[in-house]
Design a protein around this motif. Structure first.
Motif, PDB file in Angstrom:
ATOM      1  N   ALA A 134       0.296 112.532  43.170  1.00  0.00           N
ATOM      2  CA  ALA A 134       1.096 111.567  42.811  1.00  0.00           C
ATOM      3  C   ALA A 134       1.463 111.849  41.264  1.00  0.00           C
ATOM      4  N   TYR A 185       0.505 110.633  49.676  1.00  0.00           N
ATOM      5  CA  TYR A 185       0.093 112.012  48.804  1.00  0.00           C
ATOM      6  C   TYR A 185      -0.903 112.702  49.623  1.00  0.00           C
ATOM      7  N   ARG A 190      -4.659 113.962  57.329  1.00  0.00           N
ATOM      8  CA  ARG A 190      -5.248 112.595  57.567  1.00  0.00           C
ATOM      9  C   ARG A 190      -4.224 111.570  56.886  1.00  0.00           C
ATOM     10  N   GLU A 191      -3.507 111.603  55.847  1.00  0.00           N
ATOM     11  CA  GLU A 191      -2.291 110.870  55.403  1.00  0.00           C
ATOM     12  C   GLU A 191      -1.278 110.773  56.454  1.00  0.00           C
ATOM     13  N   GLY A 195      -2.547 108.546  58.897  1.00  0.00           N
ATOM     14  CA  GLY A 195      -2.389 107.281  58.511  1.00  0.00           C
ATOM     15  C   GLY A 195      -0.877 106.587  58.662  1.00  0.00           C
ATOM     16  N   SER A 200      -0.031 103.274  60.796  1.00  0.00           N
ATOM     17  CA  SER A 200       0.730 102.011  60.192  1.00  0.00           C
ATOM     18  C   SER A 200       2.036 101.743  60.550  1.00  0.00           C
ATOM     19  N   PHE A 207      -6.561  95.755  58.187  1.00  0.00           N
ATOM     20  CA  PHE A 207      -5.522  96.612  59.236  1.00  0.00           C
ATOM     21  C   PHE A 207      -6.218  96.591  60.513  1.00  0.00           C
ATOM     22  N   PHE A 217     -13.950 120.782  48.468  1.00  0.00           N
ATOM     23  CA  PHE A 217     -14.824 120.251  49.688  1.00  0.00           C
ATOM     24  C   PHE A 217     -16.301 119.901  49.664  1.00  0.00           C
ATOM     25  N   LYS A 238     -12.083 107.561  54.078  1.00  0.00           N
ATOM     26  CA  LYS A 238     -11.247 108.667  53.777  1.00  0.00           C
ATOM     27  C   LYS A 238      -9.934 108.231  54.887  1.00  0.00           C
ATOM     28  N   PRO A 241      -5.698 105.537  53.763  1.00  0.00           N
ATOM     29  CA  PRO A 241      -4.416 105.849  53.951  1.00  0.00           C
ATOM     30  C   PRO A 241      -3.581 104.630  54.712  1.00  0.00           C
ATOM     31  N   VAL A 242      -4.421 103.869  55.576  1.00  0.00           N
ATOM     32  CA  VAL A 242      -3.676 102.795  56.234  1.00  0.00           C
ATOM     33  C   VAL A 242      -3.698 101.453  55.489  1.00  0.00           C
ATOM     34  N   ASN A 280      -2.917 100.820  52.428  1.00  0.00           N
ATOM     35  CA  ASN A 280      -2.034 100.767  51.424  1.00  0.00           C
ATOM     36  C   ASN A 280      -2.647 100.774  50.115  1.00  0.00           C
ATOM     37  N   PRO A 294      -2.759 105.883  45.509  1.00  0.00           N
ATOM     38  CA  PRO A 294      -3.725 107.207  45.491  1.00  0.00           C
ATOM     39  C   PRO A 294      -4.619 107.303  44.208  1.00  0.00           C
ATOM     40  N   PHE A 295      -4.383 106.592  43.206  1.00  0.00           N
ATOM     41  CA  PHE A 295      -5.215 106.650  42.043  1.00  0.00           C
ATOM     42  C   PHE A 295      -6.190 105.923  42.289  1.00  0.00           C
ATOM     43  N   GLN A 321      -7.772 105.374  45.286  1.00  0.00           N
ATOM     44  CA  GLN A 321      -8.533 106.029  46.123  1.00  0.00           C
ATOM     45  C   GLN A 321      -9.519 106.905  45.599  1.00  0.00           C
TER      46      GLN A 321
END
Lengths: 329, 326
Positions: A161, A190, A200-201, A204, A208, B28, B244, B280, B284-285, B287, B290-291, B293
């Motif tokens: 981002a 991102y 993964r994104e 998603g 969605s 969701f 990781f 994780k 993403p689903v 909404n 990203p910050f 997250q």
């Protein structure tokens, strides 16, 4: 080591000189790259040779250090000055470190331009960008739209981002979104340039937005991961993955159909254009804001206030040409 | 009642995952569809396998920061083997990855055992070395999808009884590690060494050797994960699984495995990994920016550590009563 390196460079340049003696009237343009042995630059050299052949009275000296260091490039530039080449076109390892050496070259009447990776304004007459932010922004949405005549939902998978270049391209893309009827950008996510997070994104996004038709990933890690996620979800043919990537990394996904096309600058055209511009400058053209310099088959480049110009749209790769370029870079 | 519930780490985690799923469903609904939950499990499989190895190491009061680098190096070697000779049977490629992972784990173990260097220093060093080796081996180049054979990429994806092989493999690993921990002398030695190394020596357990074994196990599992990772994402490059190692350790910490050693269960490690996996996959689903997250993941880990610290303090002060209870 240093002595050995300069000896080698001197030997190479003197060889080039001897070969030159026969055509003393030839103009000598040096194409200085970040390091020798990199596919991308070898391809640029191919383009430069093509330009030399087309121009007839030009000899291209393809050179560079053995590793990507500014010191190595400075040595190469100094020896080129000693050889009294007519022009130097450099892809710099450091924006500022090369400036004194290149200034010295310009003082001796050598035309200096930078291409691909630029030099600070004082050290060159002009800089040739492979493409421009607006052109890239336009291209990534055009790639999606070209395969969607009916329009549809598209999503963007970016790197992080906070990545400046990604955000700029996406902003430019949104500016021209209106030109592509029916294309609806539904989300920007991102992947942080990590394969697993990008994957993964993408999953998603697929969940969605059931009507998703294309994913635009202007990042080389992201585009590969997105193509794999689309393949694994069995959505080849329904969702087209496009964006910016390297042919060697994307060849498999183009073959499988997960990606119909993608773009990146073409190094052959870049080397060709740099040589053409250098020739134009040797011939008396002046590099100043607003000037247009000729690039042969690539048209002309218009310089901005910073004496920078953009070559062209990113080059599009698809099933027809990706195999060929995958061998190059 | 509440205190008892808080003490049972596994129940607490199951409850937390339940609450989490309920919250996600509210935002969701399709997320809790069985097919999607199976997908989330599949996505978490690699993390589970790695967390099992890390658990063994942490139980012995050590830590393995090099797991992700080991994964990346083993994965790169597996991919390069496959690219160089596509005809090589896949089981052999996997064997090579596991063997290399084990050797890398042995290096960690030997350094901790024989040279008595603190585990965090050893594995921080080998982390960098292993990443560097990938660069030397690959010259910084990628191994891409089209350079890998179809068989190489197919294994984690192929479905067996409706589930991908990747999911089955993680279940097998859970079962094997569970048996190792609960039914073998080595498994009990992990706990003994972490619980009280000095006492362990008097019971005839070789502390150094036990730690070495734990590192071998984490190395082998990292090697296996290396193959799984590059075949699943169909790409191998220097930076795969970068960072990781923190996820692996976080899964263990959330799962109630005490960083101070000696406390922890297989179920805890698996649930900890699943908890992270749900977060994780859900972020993403639903909404979330990203910050946010990153902040959410961090908050969860700190809460888990705080709960851990409380639980352990209580345990630490009543050793005798606990001993009587056992």
């Amino acid at each position: 080591m240093k002595i050995l390196k300069s000896l080698m460079v001197t030997a190479a340049v003197s060889l080039a000189l001897m070969a030159n003696a026969a055509h003393a009237e030839n103009k000598k343009i040096a194409l200085v790259v970040k390091a020798l042995g990199i596919g991308f630059f070898e391809a640029a050299n191919k383009g430069a040779q093509e330009a030399a052949k087309e121009l007839g009275d030009v000899e291209v000296i393809y050179t560079g250090p053995t590793s990507t260091t500014a010191e190595g490039q400075i040595e190469v530039i100094n020896s080129l000055i000693a050889q009294k080449v007519d022009a130097i076109a450099v892809s710099a390892n450091d924006t500022d470190a090369l400036v004194p050496a290149l200034k010295k070259a310009m003082d001796r009447g050598i035309k200096v331009i930078s291409w691909d990776s630029g030099v600070a304004k004082d050290g060159r007459m002009m800089h040739l960008n492979p493409s421009s932010n607006p052109l890239i922004g336009n291209m990534i949405i055009k790639l999606a739209a070209d395969n969607l005549p009916e329009g549809g939902d598209v999503a963007v998978l970016s790197a992080s981002a906070t990545a400046t270049n990604q955000n700029t391209w996406i902003a430019e893309m949104k500016k021209v979104q209106g030109n592509y009827k029916g294309i609806n950008v539904v989300a920007t996510v991102y992947g942080d340039d990590l394969a697993d997070k990008s994957y993964r994104e993408t999953q998603g996004l697929i969940q969605s937005y059931p009507n998703l038709k294309a994913i635009i990933a202007p990042t080389s890690v992201g585009i590969v991961a997105a193509a794999q996620a689309v393949t694994d979800a069995g959505k080849i043919g329904q969702i087209n993955v496009t964006g910016l990537g390297l042919p060697s990394e994307m060849a498999g996904h183009v073959k499988s159909g997960a990606s119909k096309s993608f773009a990146i600058w073409n190094p052959i055209d870049l080397g060709y254009s740099a040589t053409m511009i250098a020739y134009d400058l040797i011939g008396g053209a002046e590099a100043k804001p607003g000037a247009e310099l000729k690039m042969g088959r690539m048209g002309a480049v218009k310089l901005d206030d910073n004496n920078e110009g953009a070559m062209a749209d990113p080059f599009v790769y698809d099933a027809k040409n990706v195999e060929e370029f995958a061998k190059i870079f | 009642m509440m205190a008892k519930f808080l003490k049972n780490r596994e129940l607490l985690l199951v409850g937390a995952i339940g609450v989490l799923l309920a919250l996600i469903t509210w935002r969701f609904p399709p997320f809790v569809a069985p097919a999607n939950l199976a997908r989330v499990y599949n996505d978490t499989s690699i993390l589970i396998i790695l967390a099992l190895g890390q658990m063994a190491v942490i139980l012995t009061r050590c830590i393995d920061l090099s797991m992700a680098a080991n994964l990346a190096l083993s994965g790169m070697v597996a991919a390069m083997l496959n690219a160089a000779s596509p005809g090589l049977p896949i089981p052999l490629v996997i064997l090579a990855a596991v063997a290399l992972g084990t050797v890398l784990g042995m290096i960690n173990g030997a350094l901790v055992w024989k040279l008595d260097i603190p585990p965090i220093v050893v594995t921080l060093g080998t982390l960098t070395i292993y990443r560097g080796l990938i660069f030397l081996l690959s010259d910084g180049k990628w191994i891409n999808a089209h350079q890998m054979s179809d068989a190489f990429k197919a294994l984690p994806r192929d479905a067996l009884l409706g589930f991908p092989v990747l999911s089955w493999l993680s279940l097998v690993m859970i079962a094997l590690v569970f048996l190792l921990m609960s039914r073998t002398a080595l498994g009990r030695a992990f706990y003994a060494v972490g619980g009280n190394p000095h006492a362990a020596v008097y019971t005839g357990i070789d502390v150094g050797r036990t730690r070495f074994s734990a590192y071998c196990l984490s190395g082998a599992l990292a090697g296996l994960s290396g193959y799984l990772w590059v075949s699943r994402y169909a790409v191998a490059y220097v930076d795969i699984a970068a960072g990781f190692e923190l996820d692996i350790i976080a899964a263990c910490v959330i799962g109630g495995i005490s960083i101070a050693g000696g406390i922890g269960t297989v179920a805890g490690a698996v649930l900890g990994a699943l908890f992270l996996g749900v977060i994780k996959n859900a972020l993403p689903v639903i909404n979330i920016s990203p910050f946010a997250q990153m902040a959410i993941s961090g908050t969860v880990i700190i809460i888990a550590v705080a709960v851990n610290a409380r639980a352990e303090r209580r345990k630490g002060r009543v050793i005798l009563r606990k001993a009587e209870a056992v």
